[in-house]
Write a protein that holds these residues in place. Sequence first.
Motif, mmCIF file in Angstrom:
data_model
loop_
_atom_site.group_PDB
_atom_site.id
_atom_site.type_symbol
_atom_site.label_atom_id
_atom_site.label_comp_id
_atom_site.label_asym_id
_atom_site.label_seq_id
_atom_site.Cartn_x
_atom_site.Cartn_y
_atom_site.Cartn_z
ATOM 1 N N UNK A 186 80.526 37.592 89.222
ATOM 2 C CA UNK A 186 79.145 38.074 89.202
ATOM 3 C C UNK A 186 78.771 38.733 90.517
ATOM 4 N N UNK A 187 79.225 38.158 91.628
ATOM 5 C CA UNK A 187 78.955 38.781 92.923
ATOM 6 C C UNK A 187 79.555 40.178 92.997
ATOM 7 N N UNK A 188 80.679 40.392 92.331
ATOM 8 C CA UNK A 188 81.286 41.726 92.290
ATOM 9 C C UNK A 188 80.381 42.735 91.594
ATOM 10 N N UNK A 189 79.541 42.249 90.674
ATOM 11 C CA UNK A 189 78.787 43.154 89.803
ATOM 12 C C UNK A 189 77.410 43.534 90.340
ATOM 13 N N UNK A 190 76.943 42.863 91.407
ATOM 14 C CA UNK A 190 75.567 43.085 91.863
ATOM 15 C C UNK A 190 75.510 44.139 92.973
ATOM 16 N N UNK A 191 74.289 44.634 93.231
ATOM 17 C CA UNK A 191 74.079 45.539 94.355
ATOM 18 C C UNK A 191 73.472 44.744 95.520
ATOM 19 N N UNK A 192 72.847 45.424 96.455
ATOM 20 C CA UNK A 192 72.330 44.755 97.642
ATOM 21 C C UNK A 192 70.826 44.482 97.539
ATOM 22 N N UNK A 193 70.378 44.061 96.348
ATOM 23 C CA UNK A 193 68.943 43.873 96.122
ATOM 24 C C UNK A 193 68.445 42.469 96.463
ATOM 25 N N UNK A 194 69.345 41.558 96.843
ATOM 26 C CA UNK A 194 68.925 40.172 97.089
ATOM 27 C C UNK A 194 68.706 39.919 98.581
ATOM 28 N N UNK A 195 67.515 39.377 98.888
ATOM 29 C CA UNK A 195 67.163 39.024 100.262
ATOM 30 C C UNK A 195 67.724 37.664 100.668
ATOM 31 N N UNK A 196 67.886 36.776 99.690
ATOM 32 C CA UNK A 196 68.409 35.424 99.932
ATOM 33 C C UNK A 196 69.478 35.135 98.895
ATOM 34 N N UNK A 197 70.627 34.660 99.352
ATOM 35 C CA UNK A 197 71.682 34.187 98.450
ATOM 36 C C UNK A 197 71.999 32.749 98.817
ATOM 37 N N UNK A 198 72.123 31.900 97.802
ATOM 38 C CA UNK A 198 72.447 30.490 97.985
ATOM 39 C C UNK A 198 73.804 30.224 97.348
ATOM 40 N N UNK A 199 74.720 29.664 98.127
ATOM 41 C CA UNK A 199 76.049 29.283 97.638
ATOM 42 C C UNK A 199 76.186 27.771 97.771
ATOM 43 N N UNK A 200 76.116 27.076 96.656
ATOM 44 C CA UNK A 200 76.241 25.610 96.657
ATOM 45 C C UNK A 200 77.292 25.205 95.626
ATOM 46 N N UNK A 201 78.569 25.520 95.914
ATOM 47 C CA UNK A 201 79.629 25.312 94.927
ATOM 48 C C UNK A 201 80.054 23.854 94.824
ATOM 49 N N UNK A 202 80.798 23.516 93.778
ATOM 50 C CA UNK A 202 81.425 22.192 93.726
ATOM 51 C C UNK A 202 82.457 22.068 94.839
ATOM 52 N N UNK A 203 82.955 20.854 95.034
ATOM 53 C CA UNK A 203 83.929 20.615 96.106
ATOM 54 C C UNK A 203 85.217 21.374 95.810
ATOM 55 N N UNK A 204 85.512 22.382 96.611
ATOM 56 C CA UNK A 204 86.741 23.146 96.433
ATOM 57 C C UNK A 204 87.959 22.400 96.990
ATOM 58 N N UNK A 205 87.726 21.508 97.951
ATOM 59 C CA UNK A 205 88.835 20.734 98.544
ATOM 60 C C UNK A 205 88.559 19.252 98.297
ATOM 61 N N UNK A 206 89.191 18.709 97.283
ATOM 62 C CA UNK A 206 88.952 17.311 96.928
ATOM 63 C C UNK A 206 89.539 16.355 97.965
ATOM 64 N N UNK A 207 90.598 16.776 98.645
ATOM 65 C CA UNK A 207 91.238 15.932 99.650
ATOM 66 C C UNK A 207 91.973 16.831 100.641
ATOM 67 N N UNK A 208 92.585 16.213 101.632
ATOM 68 C CA UNK A 208 93.249 16.990 102.684
ATOM 69 C C UNK A 208 94.480 17.733 102.177
ATOM 70 N N UNK A 209 95.056 17.296 101.060
ATOM 71 C CA UNK A 209 96.245 17.973 100.532
ATOM 72 C C UNK A 209 95.915 19.389 100.067
ATOM 73 N N UNK A 210 94.706 19.597 99.564
ATOM 74 C CA UNK A 210 94.354 20.953 99.121
ATOM 75 C C UNK A 210 93.259 21.570 99.987
ATOM 76 N N UNK A 211 93.216 21.162 101.269
ATOM 77 C CA UNK A 211 92.203 21.669 102.187
ATOM 78 C C UNK A 211 92.304 23.173 102.354
ATOM 79 N N UNK A 212 93.511 23.687 102.616
ATOM 80 C CA UNK A 212 93.658 25.116 102.872
ATOM 81 C C UNK A 212 93.298 25.953 101.650
#
Length: 392
Positions: free
Chosen positions: A282-308
């Motif tokens: 969706x971010x690929x599809x938008x233009x620069x019309x947003x003054x505020x963007x909020x990114x609050x994703x789920x945990x991408x790194x559940x533990x240190x094994x997949x930190x990178x």
Amino acid sequence: MSRPRLIIAAGKEKALQRRHPWIFSGAVKRIEGSPKNGDLVDVCATDGTWLAAGHYQDDTIICKVLSFKTPNIDEGFFAQRISQAVDYRRRMGFFDNEHCNVFRLVNGEGDFLPGLICDFYAGVLVMQAHSEGMHRLLPMFATIFAKCFGERLLSVFDKSSATLSSGEQTDGYIYGIEPDEWEIVEDDNRLYINFFEGQKTGFFVDQRENRHLVGTLSRGRNVLNCFGYTGGFSLGALRGGASYVETVDISRKAIDLCNRNVSLNFGNDAPHKGVVADVLQYLDSIDDSFDIIILDPPAFAKNHRNLQQGLKGYRNINTKAMQKIKSGGLLFTFSCSQAVSRDDFQTMAFSSAAMAHRDVRIVRNLPHAVDHPVSIYHPEGEYLKGLLLQVV
């Protein structure tokens, strides 16, 4: 009858002496007795000196320590710890607050009750066990809370199915009335909560103060709420006078509930759009019309094994958001991954800014709310990291 004992290997007592509440299996020289998952065990030095008592788990973290002071772990012990947690929230002003009736009541290690999370939702207490030992005790905890709150406690809901490894638990009410859906108030916004289907304990209570901040900065602005779930940040922006808000989440159920929450507060003609989509696409599809963007994703790194790999995921979405946001715009970006340190997260933001070829400055750090205290002995408890950035 004496309890099973974990005998700590010589030289491995230092973490215990620093009162860290986790004992890793590599620190244990031998186990005396045959403890089952969730059993109380004593932790002793090689010479037999008692060091601590806690819940046993056949896992990497072999014991979560309940006490470094006394081996007497009984109902009175837990009642005192719970009373201390309740008193702290009372001092912080969370009781009898007409503007907000949802807050965290027990925050695991931060309230010296490792493995136990309790969130209060306008009379419904949702308990989530992160250890088998705590799960066994939930009925006792319900009784203790009922004594603390009296008629004010309407229900207790056990939501531990996603946090225990055995897979044998089912979520459900263990005390009081049993509503399918519930309504709460946060910062004067009303929200529907579904305890059976909702993430975490039903809502992301830890972001309350950050949602309020979004509201204070949103007047007259276009706001994009990514990974928006049921719309907490979107409601904050609309309450603050945003000109237009979009909420994006990959879950149709989450967006449907978000739309209901918006209508509940601002009517069907509110300047809001709910979008079911993958955020990166969706971010690929938008233009620069947003003054505020909020990114609050789920945990991408559940533990240190997949930190990178997790940091790569954060970097991808932050780079894209920085490329797309209006010049001078504000980016609220978060990680709820315990494995990601504050330094890791800030370094990720630096890399994203460089890859986006934008000038970016840090406005402030964004921690979780004050009802989520962190034990000074357990810095891992500071799981939520956030930054407010301005992208020039």
